[in-house]
Design an enzyme around this catalytic site. Structure first.
Site, PDB file in Angstrom:
ATOM      1  N   ASN A 151       9.414  -1.718   2.104  1.00  0.00           N
ATOM      2  CA  ASN A 151       8.760  -0.958   2.428  1.00  0.00           C
ATOM      3  C   ASN A 151       8.046  -1.597   4.476  1.00  0.00           C
ATOM      4  O   ASN A 151       7.026  -0.934   4.475  1.00  0.00           O
ATOM      5  CB  ASN A 151       7.687  -0.375   1.943  1.00  0.00           C
ATOM      6  CG  ASN A 151       7.327  -1.588   1.532  1.00  0.00           C
ATOM      7  OD1 ASN A 151       7.542  -2.442   1.175  1.00  0.00           O
ATOM      8  ND2 ASN A 151       6.132  -0.890   0.102  1.00  0.00           N
ATOM      9  N   CYS A 182       2.723  -0.130  -1.307  1.00  0.00           N
ATOM     10  CA  CYS A 182       2.309  -0.498  -3.003  1.00  0.00           C
ATOM     11  C   CYS A 182       0.662   0.119  -2.746  1.00  0.00           C
ATOM     12  O   CYS A 182       0.735   0.091  -4.458  1.00  0.00           O
ATOM     13  CB  CYS A 182       2.831  -1.967  -3.503  1.00  0.00           C
ATOM     14  SG  CYS A 182       2.383  -3.266  -1.851  1.00  0.00           S
ATOM     15  N   GLU A 210      -1.817 -13.845  -1.607  1.00  0.00           N
ATOM     16  CA  GLU A 210      -0.932 -14.411  -0.338  1.00  0.00           C
ATOM     17  C   GLU A 210      -1.672 -13.733   0.504  1.00  0.00           C
ATOM     18  O   GLU A 210      -3.229 -13.253   0.440  1.00  0.00           O
ATOM     19  CB  GLU A 210       0.058 -12.985  -0.771  1.00  0.00           C
ATOM     20  CG  GLU A 210       0.829 -12.674  -1.859  1.00  0.00           C
ATOM     21  CD  GLU A 210       2.203 -12.281  -1.551  1.00  0.00           C
ATOM     22  OE1 GLU A 210       2.950 -13.390  -0.386  1.00  0.00           O
ATOM     23  OE2 GLU A 210       2.460 -11.171  -1.260  1.00  0.00           O
TER      24      GLU A 210
END
Ligand code: ADP
Length: 481
Positions: free
Chosen positions: A149, A283, A461
């Site tokens: 995505n 997400c 992250e």
């Protein structure tokens, strides 16, 4: 048509088969043919990365800075061309594709800077005559496995910190989107890194991805994808000998709470952007719109009106607001969930229809379910498409309870003009990221990204926090002379 090859140890390498990359806006258009690696290819890449680690882990920070900067600069200089490629293979609109490419370039530029800011600590020891130093060291070979995505941004936010902190990389992109991954890898391979520091192996998760996870020579795995795959990777990495460090980003069922006192226009824009832009395939998408009773009717009416004005069409066409779904299997999943929602008694207030456009593609109108409960499957399971549930709430407390009543915890948003409620929500939303009067999707690149509960596992992250995953800490004691 020539085949785009894997990059192993600085060499182009054939795979065991070839994948035809299809444009979801026009299934007659083949974007390119890409090598599909075998297990042996994955092992060769791991071997090359292992051999390169001794040198790269000791490389100077100026060298890392220059390579990362060069990569970032080239990505940004080629934003239009790469954005077009991205939109052509993934189906998000051209402005979204170009925006994602710029983001990938900025991430490399950020980590080019971080390479110059590597720091440790020196402390006096609690024992007389000793010094203590705390430093960070790279892990070794890191295996990076990415979803379809965000075909360039997610690879960028895993690869850039891995290289910045002195690791060597084996990278496996998602099957559907090898084009952006190959273009990025080509740029990386021309940035002056020693051979083997960065390796690309395109191919299947069950072949190439599994080989990364099984190999004793891979020290750590950073994965973004589905919950089920993430769980199985986690189980294997913990059971491995030695255990592997893991960083997992998985699903979301992100709430956007709309309170009675919200600015209606802001709330509708947050909902449209969060739930339906990028075809809902994020997400961080706001798939649950939790709306208090005093604004419910007005909000649904305004949102439905706004949806009527959105153009669903070819991702590359001017004026398209929502591109196609990525492929047939995802489209089937979306339409299956729309059927599930209907059967569960939710009201399909808008869309959810397959659309025909001038070229054959996977076109679906944005689907808005109203009168949903938070117990329905469409409100609990990640659909990963342009489908959202509107869930009524009695008041703020009820809305907060519903927002947190989910197995996921990635992003949570609220639209309100109240300082009291926004402050309370920031403290009590069970999510890694909280958004006040902005969409649940859309983040900065210099700050941490990630969630809690079933959404994420392991260190965050992006931004300076990325070093938590990409380095290991060493404490050294020296007897002072
Ligand atoms: P999605 O395709 O829905 O984004 P997946 O979890 O299936 O989510 O895929 C995310 C990434 O994980 C892809 O690159 C895929 O190839 C890879 N993958 C899938 N299954 C495995 C597996 N068993 N081991 C390692 N990687 C896998």
């Amino acid at each position: 048509m020539s085949v785009f090859k894997n990059i192993i140890g600085g060499q182009q390498a054939d795979g065991q088969s070839v994948y035809r990359n299809i444009n979801p806006s026009n299934t007659n258009d083949t974007v390119g043919e890409y090598a599909q690696g075998s297990k042996a290819d994955a092992l060769a890449a791991i071997g090359a990365a292992k051999a390169a680690f001794a040198g790269w882990s000791q490389s100077g920070v100026q060298q890392r800075h220059e390579a990362l900067k060069k990569i970032g600069d080239e990505i940004i200089a080629r934003k239009d061309e790469l954005g077009r490629l991205l939109s052509r293979e993934e189906g998000k609109t051209l402005p979204e594709g170009v925006g994602e490419v710029v983001r990938a370039g900025q991430i490399f530029q950020f980590f080019a800077g971080e390479a110059l800011r590597l720091a440790g600590e020196k402390l006096p020891s609690v024992r007389a005559g000793l010094d203590v130093e705390i430093t960070r060291e790279p892990l070794g070979v890191v295996g990076l496995i990415t979803p379809w995505n965000f075909p360039i941004a997610i690879p960028a936010w895993k690869i850039a910190p891995a290289l910045c902190y002195g690791n060597t990389v084996v990278f496996k992109p998602a099957e559907f989107v090898p084009g952006s991954a190959w273009a990025l890898s080509d740029i990386i391979s021309r940035a002056g890194l020693p051979d083997g520091v960065f390796n690309l192996v395109m191919g299947r998760g069950s072949t190439v991805g599994a080989a990364f996870i099984e190999s004793k020579d891979v020290a750590a795995i950073s994965f973004t994808g589905s919950v089920n795959t993430g769980r199985s990777i986690a189980a294997q990495c913990i059971a491995a000998q030695p255990m592997k460090k893991i960083q997992l980003e998985m699903g979301g069922k992100n709430p956007l709470v709309v309170l009675n006192d919200a600015d209606l226009k802001t709330a509708v824009e947050c909902a449209v952007n969060g739930a339906f832009f990028s075809t809902g395939q994020r997400c961080t998408a706001s798939s649950r719109l939790i709306v208090t009773k005093g604004i419910y009717k007005e909000f649904v009416a305004a949102l439905t009106e706004r949806l009527k004005g959105l153009v669903v069409d070819d991702a590359l066409k001017d004026g398209t607001h929502i591109g196609p779904v990525v492929d047939q299997s995802q489209l089937d999943q979306d339409t299956d969930y729309i059927e599930v929602g209907r059967k569960e008694g939710a009201k399909l207030a808008f869309g959810g229809e397959l659309l025909r456009r001038s070229n054959p593609g996977f076109y679906l109108s944005p689907a808005l379910f109203t009168e949903c409960s938070n117990e329905m499957r469409i409100s609990r399971e990640e659909i990963f498409g342009p489908v959202a549930s509107v869930i009524p709430a009695d008041n703020y407390e009820d809305a907060l309870r519903l927002a947190n009543d989910t197995e996921f915890g990635l992003s949570a948003g609220i639209c309100t003009t109240s300082l009291k409620y926004s402050s309370h929500f920031k403290r009590h939303a069970e999510a890694g990221m909280v958004m006040v009067n902005v969409p649940t999707a859309g983040v900065d690149y210099h700050v941490p990204f990630g969630g809690r509960k079933a959404s994420s596992y392991g260190p965050r992250e992006q931004g300076a926090y990325a070093k938590e995953f990409h380095t290991t800490v060493k404490t050294a004691y020296t007897l002072a002379q």
